[in-house]
Design an enzyme around this catalytic site. Structure first.
Site, PDB file in Angstrom:
ATOM      1  N   THR A 249       0.831  -1.201   0.000  1.00 59.65           N
ATOM      2  CA  THR A 249       0.000   0.000   0.000  1.00 59.65           C
ATOM      3  C   THR A 249       0.865   1.250   0.000  1.00 59.65           C
ATOM      4  O   THR A 249       2.088   1.165   0.093  1.00 59.65           O
ATOM      5  CB  THR A 249      -0.957   0.011   1.213  1.00 59.65           C
ATOM      6  OG1 THR A 249      -1.937   1.042   1.034  1.00 59.65           O
ATOM      7  CG2 THR A 249      -0.211   0.227   2.518  1.00 59.65           C
ATOM      8  N   ASN A 250       0.228   2.382  -0.096  1.00 57.91           N
ATOM      9  CA  ASN A 250       0.863   3.692   0.070  1.00 57.91           C
ATOM     10  C   ASN A 250       0.378   4.271   1.396  1.00 57.91           C
ATOM     11  O   ASN A 250      -0.733   3.999   1.820  1.00 57.91           O
ATOM     12  CB  ASN A 250       0.478   4.626  -1.077  1.00 57.91           C
ATOM     13  CG  ASN A 250       1.115   4.216  -2.379  1.00 57.91           C
ATOM     14  OD1 ASN A 250       2.306   3.956  -2.430  1.00 57.91           O
ATOM     15  ND2 ASN A 250       0.334   4.147  -3.428  1.00 57.91           N
TER      16      ASN A 250
END
Length: 191
Positions: A87-88
């Site tokens: 993810t970011n």
């Protein structure tokens, strides 16, 4: 008759707002890709367009209908297995703030959001998604109906080629991941 205020976008990342009364103010602009049906993809600053600061959006002429705005926000998650993901580190705050501001201007807002820990903006229609592919599939039909597209989500650039059906066990040696690119939502929708 309501006084309308138009702004010319300036090349110094600010806009100078002027009205028929001659008042001048500076407003910071978000640095995010915007898509306008009549003008295409915009990135602030852009010198050849105007913003109606009375709340009707990016336009060269007064808008005769309620602006329908599509906003993406938050991160996407690309699962490796049922419990692990790539993810970011996006909080989604920028997209949610833009959605709140658009609703406050009387716009119809569709907010396509990755997983965030924020309350939904009152008055916006929120479409919850997890992955980049889910975000794209949620945006595609909404994009066809929107007047303005604001893409501020932190979409993962890659996803695992395959998702393990069960939690991956520690193999005792380095783990190699085969990653493939995710869909470029902005590029795909605006091409």
């Amino acid at each position: 008759m309501q006084e309308r205020t138009y702004s010319r976008l300036q090349s110094d990342d600010r806009r100078q707002a002027g009205s028929s009364t001659g008042s001048r103010n500076d407003f910071a602009l978000p640095e995010a890709p915007w898509f306008c049906r009549t003008m295409g993809v915009l990135r602030w600053p852009r010198n050849d367009c105007a913003m109606d600061t009375a709340g009707d959006g990016v336009t060269l002429e007064p808008v005769s209908h309620r602006i329908r705005c599509l906003i993406t926000a938050g991160p996407t998650r690309e699962h490796l297995d049922p419990v692990r993901f790539l993810t970011n580190g996006s909080s989604g705050k920028m997209g949610y703030a833009l959605a709140e501001g658009a609703v406050a201007r009387g716009w119809k807002v569709d907010l396509v959001s990755g997983p965030v820990a924020l309350p939904p903006p009152a008055g916006a229609t929120v479409h919850d998604v997890v992955s980049a592919d889910e975000m794209f599939r949620a945006c595609a039909p909404l994009f066809e109906r929107c007047d303005l597209f604001i893409a501020v989500a932190a979409v993962a650039d890659y996803r695992p080629q395959s998702i393990a059906p069960e939690k991956l066990k520690k193999p005792g040696q380095p783990l190699l991941l085969d990653l493939v690119p995710t869909v470029d939502i902005l590029k795909t929708l605006t091409s």
